[in-house]
Scaffold this active site. Structure first.
Site, PDB file in Angstrom:
ATOM      1  N   ARG A  81       0.775  -1.355   0.036  1.00  0.00           N
ATOM      2  CA  ARG A  81       0.024   0.020  -0.220  1.00  0.00           C
ATOM      3  C   ARG A  81       0.906   0.989   0.009  1.00  0.00           C
ATOM      4  NH1 ARG A  81      -2.599  -3.925   2.762  1.00  0.00           N
ATOM      5  NH2 ARG A  81      -4.959  -4.035   2.877  1.00  0.00           N
TER       6      ARG A  81
ATOM      7  N   HIS B  70      -0.162   3.306   4.937  1.00  0.00           N
ATOM      8  CA  HIS B  70      -0.641   2.209   5.649  1.00  0.00           C
ATOM      9  C   HIS B  70      -0.185   0.883   5.180  1.00  0.00           C
ATOM     10  CE1 HIS B  70      -3.847   4.763   7.625  1.00  0.00           C
ATOM     11  NE2 HIS B  70      -3.492   5.658   6.507  1.00  0.00           N
TER      12      HIS B  70
ATOM     13  N   ARG C 129      -8.880  -3.577   9.779  1.00  0.00           N
ATOM     14  CA  ARG C 129      -7.360  -3.577   9.474  1.00  0.00           C
ATOM     15  C   ARG C 129      -6.670  -2.401  10.121  1.00  0.00           C
ATOM     16  NH1 ARG C 129      -3.528  -1.522   6.106  1.00  0.00           N
ATOM     17  NH2 ARG C 129      -1.713  -3.008   5.911  1.00  0.00           N
TER      18      ARG C 129
ATOM     19  N   ASN D 183      -9.003   6.584  11.270  1.00  0.00           N
ATOM     20  CA  ASN D 183      -7.570   6.477  11.956  1.00  0.00           C
ATOM     21  C   ASN D 183      -7.951   6.598  13.703  1.00  0.00           C
ATOM     22  OD1 ASN D 183      -5.942   6.587   9.842  1.00  0.00           O
ATOM     23  ND2 ASN D 183      -5.835   8.915   9.702  1.00  0.00           N
TER      24      ASN D 183
ATOM     25  N   PHE E 124      -2.440  15.489  -0.926  1.00  0.00           N
ATOM     26  CA  PHE E 124      -2.098  14.228   0.101  1.00  0.00           C
ATOM     27  C   PHE E 124      -0.857  13.729  -0.744  1.00  0.00           C
ATOM     28  CE2 PHE E 124      -2.649   9.709   0.728  1.00  0.00           C
ATOM     29  CZ  PHE E 124      -2.894   9.818   2.069  1.00  0.00           C
TER      30      PHE E 124
ATOM     31  N   HIS F  12     -12.528   1.027   0.745  1.00  0.00           N
ATOM     32  CA  HIS F  12     -12.602   2.298  -0.096  1.00  0.00           C
ATOM     33  C   HIS F  12     -13.922   3.076   0.518  1.00  0.00           C
ATOM     34  CE1 HIS F  12     -13.539   4.753  -3.420  1.00  0.00           C
ATOM     35  NE2 HIS F  12     -14.196   3.908  -4.180  1.00  0.00           N
TER      36      HIS F  12
ATOM     37  N   ARG G 183     -10.778  11.334  -1.559  1.00  0.00           N
ATOM     38  CA  ARG G 183     -10.511   9.815  -1.127  1.00  0.00           C
ATOM     39  C   ARG G 183     -11.449   8.939  -1.950  1.00  0.00           C
ATOM     40  NH1 ARG G 183     -11.108   8.804   5.196  1.00  0.00           N
ATOM     41  NH2 ARG G 183     -10.025   7.038   4.567  1.00  0.00           N
TER      42      ARG G 183
ATOM     43  N   ARG H 206      -2.700  -2.238  -7.138  1.00  0.00           N
ATOM     44  CA  ARG H 206      -2.195  -2.831  -6.143  1.00  0.00           C
ATOM     45  C   ARG H 206      -2.751  -4.334  -6.201  1.00  0.00           C
ATOM     46  NH1 ARG H 206      -3.098  -4.153  -0.685  1.00  0.00           N
ATOM     47  NH2 ARG H 206      -5.505  -3.653  -0.571  1.00  0.00           N
TER      48      ARG H 206
HETATM   49 FE1  HDD Z   1      -6.287   7.114   3.292  1.00  0.00          FE
HETATM   50  C1  HDD Z   1      -5.352   3.806   2.719  1.00  0.00           C
HETATM   51  C2  HDD Z   1      -7.485   6.533   6.504  1.00  0.00           C
HETATM   52  C3  HDD Z   1      -7.117  10.581   3.584  1.00  0.00           C
HETATM   53  C4  HDD Z   1      -5.663   7.657   0.022  1.00  0.00           C
HETATM   54  N1  HDD Z   1      -6.247   5.421   4.347  1.00  0.00           N
HETATM   55  C5  HDD Z   1      -5.632   4.236   4.046  1.00  0.00           C
HETATM   56  C6  HDD Z   1      -5.823   3.128   5.260  1.00  0.00           C
HETATM   57  C7  HDD Z   1      -6.550   4.033   6.072  1.00  0.00           C
HETATM   58  C8  HDD Z   1      -6.606   5.454   5.710  1.00  0.00           C
HETATM   59  C9  HDD Z   1      -6.786   3.553   7.541  1.00  0.00           C
HETATM   60  C10 HDD Z   1      -5.590   1.712   5.130  1.00  0.00           C
HETATM   61  C11 HDD Z   1      -6.896   0.816   4.673  1.00  0.00           C
HETATM   62  C12 HDD Z   1      -6.323  -0.504   4.929  1.00  0.00           C
HETATM   63  O1  HDD Z   1      -6.131  -1.061   6.010  1.00  0.00           O
HETATM   64  O2  HDD Z   1      -6.314  -1.125   3.776  1.00  0.00           O
HETATM   65  N2  HDD Z   1      -6.590   8.054   4.806  1.00  0.00           N
HETATM   66  C13 HDD Z   1      -7.062   7.661   5.875  1.00  0.00           C
HETATM   67  C14 HDD Z   1      -7.823   8.783   6.692  1.00  0.00           C
HETATM   68  C15 HDD Z   1      -7.707   9.788   5.847  1.00  0.00           C
HETATM   69  C16 HDD Z   1      -7.236   9.446   4.829  1.00  0.00           C
HETATM   70  C17 HDD Z   1      -8.523   8.623   8.132  1.00  0.00           C
HETATM   71  C18 HDD Z   1      -8.260  11.198   6.372  1.00  0.00           C
HETATM   72  C19 HDD Z   1      -9.316  11.563   7.125  1.00  0.00           C
HETATM   73  N3  HDD Z   1      -6.073   8.685   1.909  1.00  0.00           N
HETATM   74  C20 HDD Z   1      -6.472   9.933   2.482  1.00  0.00           C
HETATM   75  C21 HDD Z   1      -6.509  10.923   1.402  1.00  0.00           C
HETATM   76  C22 HDD Z   1      -6.177  10.042   0.245  1.00  0.00           C
HETATM   77  C23 HDD Z   1      -5.726   8.787   0.729  1.00  0.00           C
HETATM   78  C24 HDD Z   1      -7.000  12.241   1.519  1.00  0.00           C
HETATM   79  C25 HDD Z   1      -5.943  10.411  -1.219  1.00  0.00           C
HETATM   80  C26 HDD Z   1      -6.300  11.402  -1.969  1.00  0.00           C
HETATM   81  N4  HDD Z   1      -5.713   5.972   1.651  1.00  0.00           N
HETATM   82  C27 HDD Z   1      -5.228   6.348   0.324  1.00  0.00           C
HETATM   83  C28 HDD Z   1      -4.830   5.335  -0.564  1.00  0.00           C
HETATM   84  C29 HDD Z   1      -4.745   4.043   0.418  1.00  0.00           C
HETATM   85  C30 HDD Z   1      -5.113   4.518   1.862  1.00  0.00           C
HETATM   86  C31 HDD Z   1      -3.632   5.697  -1.227  1.00  0.00           C
HETATM   87  C32 HDD Z   1      -3.536   3.167   0.499  1.00  0.00           C
HETATM   88  C33 HDD Z   1      -3.839   1.804   0.370  1.00  0.00           C
HETATM   89  C34 HDD Z   1      -5.412   1.799   0.208  1.00  0.00           C
HETATM   90  O3  HDD Z   1      -5.883   3.146   0.022  1.00  0.00           O
HETATM   91  O4  HDD Z   1      -6.126   0.888   0.151  1.00  0.00           O
HETATM   92  O5  HDD Z   1      -5.692   4.933  -1.629  1.00  0.00           O
END
Ligand code: HDD
Length: 697
Positions: A66, A69, A107, A143, A156, A334, A353, A364
């Site tokens: 990832r 995370h 997770r 989170n 981001f 998602h 998001r 991925r």
């Molecule tokens: Fe995110 C993963 C939580 C903002 C893009 N995010 C990811 C995971 C968590 C969060 C818990 C892990 C999920 C898992 O266990 O598979 N993210 C947050 C929270 C945010 C946040 C609480 C703000 C309130 N995230 C955020 C933004 C973006 C992303 C603004 C993109 C614009 N996040 C991602 C991602 C991930 C991710 C790149 C990486 C792997 C995945 O999604 O599955 O899409």
């Protein structure tokens, strides 16, 4: 116990069985240790399809981690609402029908580190829950902190590039103490509120089981008639919210990099199932502009004093996955996975998001069919007109994969409304010019940072200052340090002053800052709100001659209350007691005080006074403010450790001083009073009133 998700997964499991080894084609193999070669010392033959298949599969075993995370641990469980109280606000059945028990997969994760990084680094923790509801999958991807670093998702990639290891040398791993992150912070005051959370104890959770979770954004609940209500989601752990201390976390990262993973796994295996209460803050749409911050701004929280958290239901995690890769690695969350009754708001972070999560899974997990992976499959029936693509698992029958059709009798049908359990987007009137501009209502970056700072207890503030001093102290560019201190000065002058003096930059002149008297008690982890000692790990240092009866009294009192008690001796095996041999759980050299919550030294262990490892064990636990107990001659071991001026028992009465519980009562005279006093200290978690600055550990 099985549930609908578990039954579904059962069909995908392939267990170890007595079947012979085969190729992927099911052909039995005569030999798998030597390649087929031309002569015993000759070249390997291309004809060896088994070797080629074996190596090729191995070559393709890894998928991209990832992008954030990457490091995590997961578990299955169930969620059920307490009652139907939310029914007037949402038509989501899993939140309103107490008869419905919804399977979940959760997770937990760190954010910045790679897949193999240590668990106990200073970082935000992810808390992502997939609810396999009867109306489809709902993902609450949150989170353990209620706010975020940035306001708009377009930032981001900038933020993540700044916090991740620096690109030229990929240093440091899983750490925020480096120039690029703080350069970003110094130039983006919107990060400040979250940076205070990140520098606080919240970034060092004792256990995934002892963390709060937050949906962060303002979401929307939607009733069957289409009415919307703003909502913030909260998870509250039954065991209370507890943290480690910084020195401890760094040592754990070496002693047991899997500390948080192991803790979750072991608790579930032991039947000590972690539990959280789901709570909501509900805000009528008529109050959208009632606050001095914008509900759409993810760098702000809604103080609980303004809008109390209403308890909704309970989640229990009670089953570990069978296979880390298949389940924990391949689970795909998602934010746009919503079900009827839950909808989005215009929070610009959430909107981004809603694009990013689907997009990231495509690379991925290698294509558009990842929702068919066992862990991702809904328990609700799935009927789409989507076809083909890499890794398609389904054999779709019939000819018509389009809407509208006559050839399939018009199926699958489309239509219905929320009341029928059909998703219909919330109808909001939207009207505006296309602009790239931050709303005026998002401008204040200091108010809630100050609210957080002023709501902390003294010890929490000390930890925050120490964290800033550590992090900025690692920043090479002095101007960046000064830039951050300049922003802290606009949060609270005392904070800026304490950090500045530690990192060698000038203390800025006091400037206008938000009021110091605004507090939100819910933000502080202290005082501890749970009096449970369940699952707390207690080390008992033993050696030959230990008072087995006294130990048994204290250990059984602790076990009755759900604590985990382990005996540690200089060597594994058994130790001699007056009552016979006592099994040792662990050799002391394989463990460390940082892997326990508290330490007991029973009577009959004076030999340990000459064992530097044992004395250090005690001193280090003291340094980390952990409860200690000793009885009889075991008190000598405490005396050998540099515990400052802590008062130890002078006779048989139980003495408690700053979390240290002692008595000189000897073998056979150890009663419940010692155990009761120790349990009370353990329930407090740490004795923060201790002054440990002079303790060398
Ligand atoms: Fe995110 C993963 C939580 C903002 C893009 N995010 C990811 C995971 C968590 C969060 C818990 C892990 C999920 C898992 O266990 O598979 N993210 C947050 C929270 C945010 C946040 C609480 C703000 C309130 N995230 C955020 C933004 C973006 C992303 C603004 C993109 C614009 N996040 C991602 C991602 C991930 C991710 C790149 C990486 C792997 C995945 O999604 O599955 O899409």
């Amino acid at each position: 116990m099985t549930d609908r998700k578990d039954e579904q997964l059962a069909g995908h499991r392939s267990g170890p069985d007595l079947s012979p080894l085969t190729t992927q084609q099911g052909v039995r193999v005569d030999h798998t240790d030597d390649s087929l070669s031309a002569g015993v010392r000759g070249p390997t033959l291309l004809e060896d399809f088994h070797a080629r298949e074996k190596i090729t599969h191995f070559d393709h075993e890894r998928i991209p981690e990832r992008v954030v995370h990457a490091r995590g641990a997961g578990a299955y469980g169930t969620f059920a609402p307490y009652d139907d109280a939310l029914a007037e606000f949402t038509c989501a059945r899993f939140l309103t029908d107490p008869a419905v028990e919804t399977p979940v997969f959760v997770r937990f994760s760190t954010v910045a580190g790679s897949r193999g990084s240590a668990d106990t680094v200073r970082d935000v923790r992810g808390f992502a829950t997939k609810f396999y509801t009867g109306q489809g999958n709902y993902d609450l991807v949150g989170n353990n902190m209620p706010v975020f670093f940035i306001q708009d998702g377009i930032k981001f990639p900038d933020f993540v590039h700044a916090v991740k290891p620096e690109p030229h040398n990929e240093i440091p791993q899983a750490a925020s103490a480096h120039d690029t992150l703080w350069d970003f912070v110094a130039l983006q005051p919107e990060t400040l509120h979250m940076m205070l959370w990140l520098m606080s104890d919240r970034a060092l959770p004792r256990s995934y089981r002892m963390m709060q979770g937050f949906g962060v954004h303002t979401f929307r609940l939607v009733a069957g008639d289409g009415r919307g209500t703003f909502v913030k989601f909260h998870w509250t752990p039954r065991l209370g919210t507890h943290s480690l201390v910084w020195d401890e976390t760094q040592k754990i990262a070496g002693k047991d990099p899997d500390f948080n993973r192991r803790d979750l796994w072991d608790a579930i295996e032991a039947g000590q199932y972690p539990e959280w209460e789901l709570g909501v803050q509900l805000i009528p749409e008529s109050d959208e502009f009632a606050f001095d911050f914008d509900l759409l701004d993810a760098t702000k929280l809604v103080p609980e004093e303004l809008v109390p958290v209403r308890p909704v239901g309970r989640m229990v995690l009670d089953r570990n996955p069978d296979n880390f890769f298949a389940e924990t690695e391949q689970v795909a969350f998602h934010t746009a996975n919503v079900v009827p009754g839950i909808d989005f708001t215009n929070d610009p972070l959430l909107q981004a998001r809603n694009f990013s999560y689907l997009d990231t899974q495509l690379i991925r997990l290698g294509g558009p069919n990842f929702a068919q992976l066992p862990v991702n499959r809904p328990v609700a029936p799935v009927t789409t007109n989507q076809r083909d693509g890499y890794h398609q698992q389904t054999i779709h029958t019939g000819r018509a994969a389009y809407h509208r059709n006559t050839l399939s009798g018009g199926c699958p049908v489309v239509g219905g409304d929320l009341a029928d359990g059909v998703f219909a987007h919330y109808q909001e009137k939207v009207d505006g010019a296309a602009v790239r501009e931050r709303a005026e209502s998002f401008r204040d970056h200091y108010g809630q940072a100050a609210l957080f700072w002023h709501s902390m207890s003294d010890v929490e503030r000390e930890h925050i200052v120490a964290a800033f001093r550590f992090e900025l102290g690692k920043v090479a560019e002095r101007d960046i340090r000064a830039g951050v201190v300049g922003h802290l000065n606009r949060v609270a002058h005392d904070l800026a002053e304490r950090v500045a003096t530690g990192v060698g930059v000038p203390v800025p002149a006091a400037t206008a800052a938000p009021p110091r008297d605004r507090r939100s008690p819910a933000l502080s982890q202290l005082p501890v709100r749970s009096d449970s000692v369940a699952t707390r790990r207690v080390a008992v240092l033993v050696t030959d001659g230990v008072d087995g009866a006294g130990l048994a009294t204290v250990a059984s009192a602790l076990r009755e209350r759900g604590a985990v008690v382990e005996t540690l001796a200089p060597a594994d095996g058994t130790v001699r007691t007056a009552e016979g041999d006592l099994p040792v759980d662990r050799a002391m050299n394989t463990m460390s005080s940082v892997l326990y919550d508290a330490v007991i030294v029973p009577s009959g262990t004076t030999d340990l006074v000459r064992d530097g490892y044992a004395v250090h064990f005690v001193a280090e636990a003291y340094k980390h403010a952990k409860p200690l107990a000793a009885f009889g001659s075991g008190v000598e071991v405490l005396r050998a450790a540099p515990l400052g001026n802590v008062r130890l028992a002078g006779g048989p009465d139980v003495t408690t001083d700053r979390g240290v519980v002692t008595t000189l009562a000897e073998a056979g005279r150890i009663g419940d009073d010692l155990a009761t006093a120790f349990v009370a200290e353990l329930a407090r978690h740490r004795a923060w009133e201790r002054d440990t600055d002079a303790v060398p550990a």
